[in-house]
Design a protein around this motif. Sequence first.
Motif, short mmCIF file in Angstrom:
data_model
loop_
_atom_site.label_atom_id
_atom_site.label_comp_id
_atom_site.label_asym_id
_atom_site.label_seq_id
_atom_site.Cartn_x
_atom_site.Cartn_y
_atom_site.Cartn_z
N ILE A 183 -8.43 -3.79 5.64
CA ILE A 183 -7.47 -4.87 5.15
C ILE A 183 -7.64 -6.02 5.78
CG2 ILE A 183 -5.33 -5.71 4.89
CD1 ILE A 183 -4.41 -2.70 3.74
N THR A 184 -7.82 -7.08 5.54
CA THR A 184 -7.84 -8.37 6.24
C THR A 184 -6.96 -9.46 5.56
OG1 THR A 184 -10.08 -9.21 5.12
CG2 THR A 184 -10.39 -7.79 6.92
N GLY A 185 -6.89 -10.49 6.64
CA GLY A 185 -6.52 -11.79 6.08
C GLY A 185 -4.99 -11.63 6.17
N ASP A 186 -4.12 -12.73 5.78
CA ASP A 186 -2.74 -12.88 5.64
C ASP A 186 -2.07 -12.14 4.43
OD1 ASP A 186 -2.86 -14.39 8.25
OD2 ASP A 186 -2.83 -16.20 7.18
N LEU A 187 -0.80 -11.77 4.50
CA LEU A 187 -0.25 -11.38 3.47
C LEU A 187 -0.09 -12.35 2.41
CD1 LEU A 187 2.88 -9.63 5.01
CD2 LEU A 187 0.97 -8.41 3.91
N PRO A 188 -0.04 -11.93 1.07
CA PRO A 188 -0.23 -12.93 -0.13
C PRO A 188 1.24 -13.78 0.07
CG PRO A 188 -0.69 -10.87 -0.91
CD PRO A 188 -0.27 -10.75 0.67
N LEU A 189 1.19 -15.09 -0.44
CA LEU A 189 2.44 -16.14 -0.08
C LEU A 189 3.67 -15.32 -1.04
CD1 LEU A 189 2.85 -18.97 0.41
CD2 LEU A 189 2.58 -19.23 -2.19
N GLY A 190 4.65 -15.30 -0.11
CA GLY A 190 5.98 -14.90 -0.47
C GLY A 190 6.18 -13.49 0.04
N TRP A 191 5.13 -12.84 0.82
CA TRP A 191 5.26 -11.35 1.08
C TRP A 191 5.67 -11.44 2.79
CZ3 TRP A 191 5.32 -6.77 -1.42
CH2 TRP A 191 4.95 -6.64 -2.78
N GLU A 192 6.37 -10.32 3.18
CA GLU A 192 6.51 -10.41 4.77
C GLU A 192 6.56 -8.95 4.83
OE1 GLU A 192 10.40 -11.80 5.87
OE2 GLU A 192 11.64 -10.36 4.45
N GLN A 235 11.05 -7.34 -4.50
CA GLN A 235 10.30 -6.01 -4.30
C GLN A 235 10.14 -5.53 -3.09
OE1 GLN A 235 6.38 -6.08 -6.02
NE2 GLN A 235 5.88 -3.94 -5.44
N ARG A 236 10.28 -4.26 -2.84
CA ARG A 236 10.16 -3.75 -1.52
C ARG A 236 9.22 -2.35 -1.73
NH1 ARG A 236 13.79 -5.80 2.05
NH2 ARG A 236 15.58 -6.98 1.12
N THR A 237 8.12 -2.25 -0.74
CA THR A 237 7.28 -1.31 -0.93
C THR A 237 6.64 -0.83 0.37
OG1 THR A 237 5.25 -0.67 -1.97
CG2 THR A 237 5.35 -2.87 -1.28
N ASN A 238 6.13 0.25 0.56
CA ASN A 238 5.59 0.71 1.78
C ASN A 238 4.04 0.56 1.76
OD1 ASN A 238 5.13 2.70 0.26
ND2 ASN A 238 5.83 4.22 1.50
N VAL A 239 3.56 -0.04 0.72
CA VAL A 239 1.91 -0.18 0.26
C VAL A 239 1.82 -1.73 0.60
CG1 VAL A 239 0.27 0.05 -1.54
CG2 VAL A 239 2.04 1.54 -1.56
N ASP A 240 0.73 -1.84 1.46
CA ASP A 240 0.28 -3.11 1.96
C ASP A 240 -0.31 -3.98 0.54
OD1 ASP A 240 -1.24 -5.41 2.80
OD2 ASP A 240 -1.02 -4.51 4.75
N PRO A 241 0.18 -4.95 0.27
CA PRO A 241 -0.02 -5.97 -1.08
C PRO A 241 -1.48 -6.18 -1.03
CG PRO A 241 1.31 -7.07 0.20
CD PRO A 241 1.36 -5.56 0.79
N ARG A 242 -2.30 -6.06 0.19
CA ARG A 242 -3.41 -6.58 0.34
C ARG A 242 -4.56 -5.63 -0.05
NH1 ARG A 242 -2.74 -8.60 6.52
NH2 ARG A 242 -1.56 -6.71 6.18
N LEU A 243 -4.07 -4.24 -0.29
CA LEU A 243 -4.79 -2.96 -0.21
C LEU A 243 -5.68 -3.12 -1.42
CD1 LEU A 243 -5.31 -0.37 0.77
CD2 LEU A 243 -3.70 0.84 -0.80
N ALA A 244 -5.28 -3.88 -2.47
CA ALA A 244 -6.31 -3.95 -3.67
C ALA A 244 -7.70 -4.93 -3.29
CB ALA A 244 -5.58 -4.34 -4.84
#
Length: 410
Positions: free
Chosen positions: A50-59, A78-87
Amino acid sequence: MMAMPDSDSEDELPPGWEERATDDGVVCYVNQQSKTSQWTHPRTGRSKRITGDLPLGWEKYYDEHSKRFMFHNKETQQRTNVDPRLAFAVEEPTQNIAQVRQRFDSCSTALQVLHGKDLHGRLALITGANCGIGFETARSLALHGCEIILACRNRSSAESAIDRIAQERPAARSRCRFIPLDLASLRAVQQFVRDIKESNISHIDYLILNAGVFALPYTKTVDGLETTFQVSHLSHFHLTLQLEALFDYKTRIVVLSSESHRFANLPLENLSVNHLSPPPEKYWSMMAYNNAKLCNVLFAQELAQRWKQRGISVFSVHPGNMVSTDLSRNYWFYRLLFAIVRPFTKSLQQAAATTIYCATANELTGLSGLYFNNCFFCESSKLSKCSTLQENLWQVSENLIQEFLAEQRQ
């Protein structure tokens, strides 16, 4: 090798597989059916990160309740333990030790290796953590947010070590705990494992097998084995296998060995208990130490092979030559020798650096079965690479444990 079912996309995961990402951003592939994991895609054989910053609005934040990093979408809640950048993870070359750039050397300290790292949510179990290199390892990790289990014999010494850490970082006191462990007793090892499992510990990130003895006069443990062999190898062997359920692809196991392993005299074939735990007339304290340190490397390399499919990384390390620790306390000659060479050897902080590096360095993800010195890979002895000797040591160690368990049942 089992054939993969047809798919419109080679990047599509086969049934039963799922992607997960470590806190360091490396993608791991977990087979839920076989309970195995690997660092390469089951179809393509390639690695991702995984590279780069988190998508806008995510922390990203650390959740104290679940003891893990979480991701929060401030717009949707939304709260999750899955990194939104995984895809959107990108492929990278499969890790190879030849591709790893040396960042540290013999002068580096453990705190320099950890500079900038946030280890909140990680848990380290360190044997012999109350003094010497073990203490510096525990201290360095705790100062960077890691939870520490100090596995030691002496309660007052362990509690004193925790007090010293808390003087530097008061918040670290709650992250450090003592659980008694006497490596000279297999029964005590089993009790320690029960204590761990009753402590609601669900995962161990760093298992650091640090404890050992040096220059002992001939003595036997309560289990009837020579002390250097049991304390430095056999009890650690038993401890590691008993804790197996608490390890996964995020776990690293670091076994402290020594360059002394190069001077061992174990036979290539027909290894027996008498070679590992010799009678008094064949005992020499220095050779017992050399052989125990060879056992450490042999065990680490065999364990790396056996647990390869689980994605667990196992390393053995040399901390430094004649570092001034309590290891030399058993014989006046070695105390004198260690005192003389002290100005020319590593500090305890420097001696802990290679252990810390192997436990935490991002670039070692996916690697295993390697021997390190001065925070970098080096070749271990020819004897330590003998697969027959690795397997024989495992079998002898396993037989000794089975004999102990059989005696307990009687």
